[in-house]
Design a protein around this motif. Structure first.
Motif, short mmCIF file in Angstrom:
data_model
loop_
_atom_site.label_atom_id
_atom_site.label_comp_id
_atom_site.label_asym_id
_atom_site.label_seq_id
_atom_site.Cartn_x
_atom_site.Cartn_y
_atom_site.Cartn_z
N GLY A 6 -22.20 -28.53 -44.19
CA GLY A 6 -22.27 -27.07 -44.14
C GLY A 6 -21.36 -26.53 -43.05
O GLY A 6 -20.70 -27.30 -42.33
N PHE A 7 -21.30 -25.23 -42.95
CA PHE A 7 -20.37 -24.60 -42.00
C PHE A 7 -21.00 -24.54 -40.62
O PHE A 7 -22.14 -24.12 -40.47
CB PHE A 7 -20.05 -23.19 -42.48
CG PHE A 7 -19.11 -22.44 -41.58
CD1 PHE A 7 -17.79 -22.81 -41.48
CD2 PHE A 7 -19.57 -21.37 -40.82
CE1 PHE A 7 -16.91 -22.13 -40.65
CE2 PHE A 7 -18.71 -20.68 -39.98
CZ PHE A 7 -17.38 -21.06 -39.90
N ARG A 8 -20.27 -24.98 -39.61
CA ARG A 8 -20.76 -24.89 -38.21
C ARG A 8 -20.05 -23.73 -37.51
O ARG A 8 -20.66 -22.81 -37.08
CB ARG A 8 -20.49 -26.21 -37.49
CG ARG A 8 -21.07 -27.42 -38.20
CD ARG A 8 -22.54 -27.63 -37.94
NE ARG A 8 -22.84 -27.59 -36.52
CZ ARG A 8 -24.08 -27.44 -36.04
NH1 ARG A 8 -25.10 -27.29 -36.87
NH2 ARG A 8 -24.30 -27.42 -34.75
N ARG A 9 -18.73 -23.82 -37.40
CA ARG A 9 -17.98 -22.67 -36.85
C ARG A 9 -16.49 -22.87 -37.08
O ARG A 9 -16.02 -23.97 -37.37
CB ARG A 9 -18.29 -22.45 -35.37
CG ARG A 9 -17.68 -23.44 -34.41
CD ARG A 9 -17.78 -22.89 -32.99
NE ARG A 9 -17.44 -23.87 -31.97
CZ ARG A 9 -16.21 -24.14 -31.55
NH1 ARG A 9 -15.16 -23.53 -32.11
NH2 ARG A 9 -16.00 -25.02 -30.59
N GLY A 12 -17.38 -28.51 -39.78
CA GLY A 12 -18.10 -28.36 -41.04
C GLY A 12 -17.27 -27.57 -42.03
O GLY A 12 -16.07 -27.35 -41.82
N CYS A 13 -17.88 -27.12 -43.10
CA CYS A 13 -17.15 -26.36 -44.12
C CYS A 13 -18.15 -25.63 -44.99
O CYS A 13 -19.23 -26.15 -45.30
CB CYS A 13 -16.31 -27.30 -44.98
SG CYS A 13 -15.30 -26.43 -46.22
N ALA A 14 -17.78 -24.41 -45.39
CA ALA A 14 -18.69 -23.59 -46.20
C ALA A 14 -18.42 -23.72 -47.69
O ALA A 14 -19.13 -23.11 -48.49
CB ALA A 14 -18.54 -22.12 -45.79
N MET A 15 -17.41 -24.51 -48.08
CA MET A 15 -16.99 -24.49 -49.47
C MET A 15 -17.93 -25.25 -50.41
O MET A 15 -17.91 -25.06 -51.61
CB MET A 15 -15.56 -25.07 -49.60
CG MET A 15 -14.50 -24.22 -48.95
SD MET A 15 -14.23 -22.66 -49.83
CE MET A 15 -14.43 -21.49 -48.52
N GLY A 40 -15.02 -27.21 -27.44
CA GLY A 40 -15.93 -26.18 -26.95
C GLY A 40 -17.00 -26.75 -26.04
O GLY A 40 -17.10 -27.96 -25.84
N SER A 41 -17.77 -25.85 -25.47
CA SER A 41 -18.85 -26.28 -24.59
C SER A 41 -20.02 -25.32 -24.77
O SER A 41 -19.91 -24.31 -25.46
CB SER A 41 -18.37 -26.30 -23.13
OG SER A 41 -17.82 -25.04 -22.80
N GLY A 42 -21.14 -25.66 -24.13
CA GLY A 42 -22.33 -24.83 -24.24
C GLY A 42 -22.77 -24.69 -25.69
O GLY A 42 -22.77 -25.67 -26.44
N ASP A 43 -23.09 -23.45 -26.10
CA ASP A 43 -23.57 -23.30 -27.47
C ASP A 43 -22.43 -23.32 -28.49
O ASP A 43 -22.66 -23.22 -29.69
CB ASP A 43 -24.42 -22.04 -27.64
CG ASP A 43 -23.66 -20.78 -27.26
OD1 ASP A 43 -22.45 -20.88 -26.96
OD2 ASP A 43 -24.27 -19.69 -27.26
N ARG A 44 -21.18 -23.46 -28.02
CA ARG A 44 -20.04 -23.64 -28.95
C ARG A 44 -19.63 -25.11 -29.06
O ARG A 44 -18.65 -25.44 -29.72
CB ARG A 44 -18.84 -22.81 -28.49
CG ARG A 44 -19.01 -21.31 -28.72
CD ARG A 44 -17.81 -20.52 -28.21
NE ARG A 44 -16.53 -21.00 -28.72
CZ ARG A 44 -16.06 -20.74 -29.95
NH1 ARG A 44 -16.77 -20.01 -30.78
NH2 ARG A 44 -14.89 -21.21 -30.32
N ALA A 45 -20.36 -25.98 -28.40
CA ALA A 45 -19.97 -27.40 -28.42
C ALA A 45 -20.04 -27.94 -29.83
O ALA A 45 -21.03 -27.77 -30.53
CB ALA A 45 -20.90 -28.19 -27.50
N GLU A 46 -18.97 -28.57 -30.25
CA GLU A 46 -18.91 -29.16 -31.58
C GLU A 46 -18.11 -30.46 -31.51
O GLU A 46 -17.54 -30.79 -30.46
CB GLU A 46 -18.22 -28.20 -32.58
CG GLU A 46 -19.15 -27.18 -33.19
CD GLU A 46 -20.28 -27.82 -34.01
OE1 GLU A 46 -20.16 -29.00 -34.40
OE2 GLU A 46 -21.29 -27.13 -34.24
N ALA A 47 -18.06 -31.15 -32.62
CA ALA A 47 -17.21 -32.34 -32.72
C ALA A 47 -16.41 -32.22 -34.01
O ALA A 47 -16.94 -31.75 -35.02
CB ALA A 47 -18.07 -33.60 -32.75
N VAL A 48 -15.15 -32.60 -33.95
CA VAL A 48 -14.31 -32.55 -35.16
C VAL A 48 -13.56 -33.86 -35.32
O VAL A 48 -13.31 -34.58 -34.36
CB VAL A 48 -13.28 -31.38 -35.12
CG1 VAL A 48 -13.98 -30.05 -35.18
CG2 VAL A 48 -12.37 -31.48 -33.92
N GLU A 49 -13.19 -34.13 -36.54
CA GLU A 49 -12.48 -35.37 -36.86
C GLU A 49 -10.98 -35.13 -37.01
O GLU A 49 -10.56 -34.13 -37.57
CB GLU A 49 -12.97 -35.92 -38.20
CG GLU A 49 -14.38 -36.43 -38.18
CD GLU A 49 -14.79 -36.99 -39.54
OE1 GLU A 49 -15.96 -37.33 -39.67
OE2 GLU A 49 -13.94 -37.06 -40.45
#
Ligand code: SF4
Length: 394
Positions: free
Chosen positions: A138-141, A124-127, A81-90
């Motif tokens: 915590g949950f990011r998206r 992230g994760c909400a569980m 993602g980019s802008g306000d959806r920019a994230e990093a995942v493993e």
């Protein structure tokens, strides 16, 4: 707003609805080969490449690669993602070359080379599982289908040698040159992003060409999701994370247990097993002084014997990886073996997982946690469960 996702049938239609059918097939074939930059889709007209480039998400970038086990394990942090959806995942690539001596103590020595990719379905994760580094974030998206399967295609390109030094050190001799297995066990709960997980499974099994038996979906126990997965009617492997032998402890270690307690979860698991004919794997993280006594092993043995057909389940014991801000650790090896021995008295097949990548922040979410902490983000820390459990066991 997210860009149209060409890894879904609907997204391809949205992007190429005015084009002849063969154009859709051409794009789908490029994506399945791991080519996700429209400019590299050389059989498309320039105008179409530009349209695709404007509509699609940016390709994931490798932010960090950490290696362990002599390069057999590579944990990759990817941008999405980019802008306000920019994230990093493993994502993690685990190589099992044939005849690898390093595999001697591992779960099992595969008969031929294997390249397994562990992918994330959420940032992230909400569980809120208190032993888990991702749970601390915590949950990011939610990730999109494209963001989920592109973790696999990045690893495919790494294996094919297309990423050069960006993919880390040269691959060990005998490493497979393509992805052979995918496990949905990275950041997030796959069945909490259910539509995306189902679409991603379809894409991996369809255009990407993996056999269903090479795909494993893990869950902490979202029963409605297990039922939907069963309805896919594909023999993919289900891995259920138990982590506790009774509801009291599981309510704290795996909070979704308060919604779907063990009896309900095991009933759904049994139905899945009977519908697909696939043996189910139960994951059990071993936390010293919390869930690893021989009495707890006996409770787990009796639970599985009561709810599951004989010989149909496998227990994977996972010594806990050290995780920042979590006050727990793995039990001694003798205690791990004693736990496994108790399960064995009922003929339950059990392995003690050789932890891959101990030296590279191996716990799921840990690379991300360290990366985001270094960039100044605050990480919420789940301490309440640890206090409740230690109050009960002291
Ligand atoms: S163990 Fe899985 S479900 Fe639980 S917090 Fe971690 S990523 Fe989420």
């Amino acid at each position: 707003m997210t860009a149209a996702d060409p890894y879904t049938a609907g997204g391809l239609d949205a992007l190429l609805g005015d084009q002849p059918r063969y154009r859709r097939d051409q794009v789908a074939a490029w994506l399945a080969k791991g080519v996700d930059d429209p400019q590299a889709m050389t059989n498309l007209p320039t105008a179409l490449r530009e349209r695709l480039g404007a509509a699609m998400d940016d390709p994931p970038r490798i932010l960090q690669v950490s290696e362990a086990d002599g390069g057999l394990t590579r944990k990759v942090l990817l941008s999405c993602g980019s802008g306000d959806r920019a994230e990093a995942v493993e994502s993690v690539l685990m190589l099992y070359p044939p005849s690898s001596e390093r595999l001697a103590g591992a779960d099992s020595t595969p008969p031929s080379g294997r390249a397994t990719v562990c992918i994330s379905t959420q940032a992230g994760c909400a569980m809120g599982c208190p032993f888990c580094a991702t749970g601390q974030i915590g949950f990011r998206r939610q990730l999109t289908v494209g963001e989920t399967v592109r973790q696999v295609t990045v690893m495919q390109r790494l294996l094919a040698g297309e990423l050069g030094a960006d993919g880390g050190t040269p691959l060990p001799d005998g490493a497979p040159d393509h992805v052979t297995n995918v496990v949905f066990m990275g950041m997030g709960e796959p069945l909490a992003n259910l539509d995306v997980t189902l679409e991603a499974v379809r894409w991996l099994h369809g255009p990407f060409g993996l056999s269903a038996r090479s795909i494993t979906v893990s869950t902490v126990g979202l029963v409605p999701g297990i039922r939907r997965l069963q309805a896919l009617d594909l023999p993919i492997t289900l891995a259920v994370s138990l982590h506790a032998p009774d509801d009291d402890l599981r309510d704290d270690l795996v909070p979704i247990n308060r919604t779907h307690p063990l009896a309900e979860l095991l009933a759904a698991t049994r139905d899945y097993l009977e519908a697909t004919g696939r043996r189910v794997t139960f994951e059990y993280v071993m936390i010293d002084g919390v869930n690893t006594s021989t009495a707890q092993a006996a409770t787990l043995r009796d639970l599985l014997t009561r709810h599951m057909p004989a010989g149909a389940s496998h227990v994977n014991l996972i010594p806990m990886n050290p995780t920042p801000a979590v006050p727990w650790h793995a039990p001694p090896i003798a205690a791990q073996q004693a736990f496994a021995d108790v399960l064995g008295t009922a003929g339950i097949s059990t392995t003690i997982r050789a932890n891959r990548g101990d030296e590279i922040d191996a716990a799921c979410g840990q690379l991300y946690a360290n990366y985001t902490a270094a960039s100044g983000r605050t990480l919420p820390v789940a301490v309440g469960a640890a206090e409740r459990i230690s109050g009960r066991t002291s």
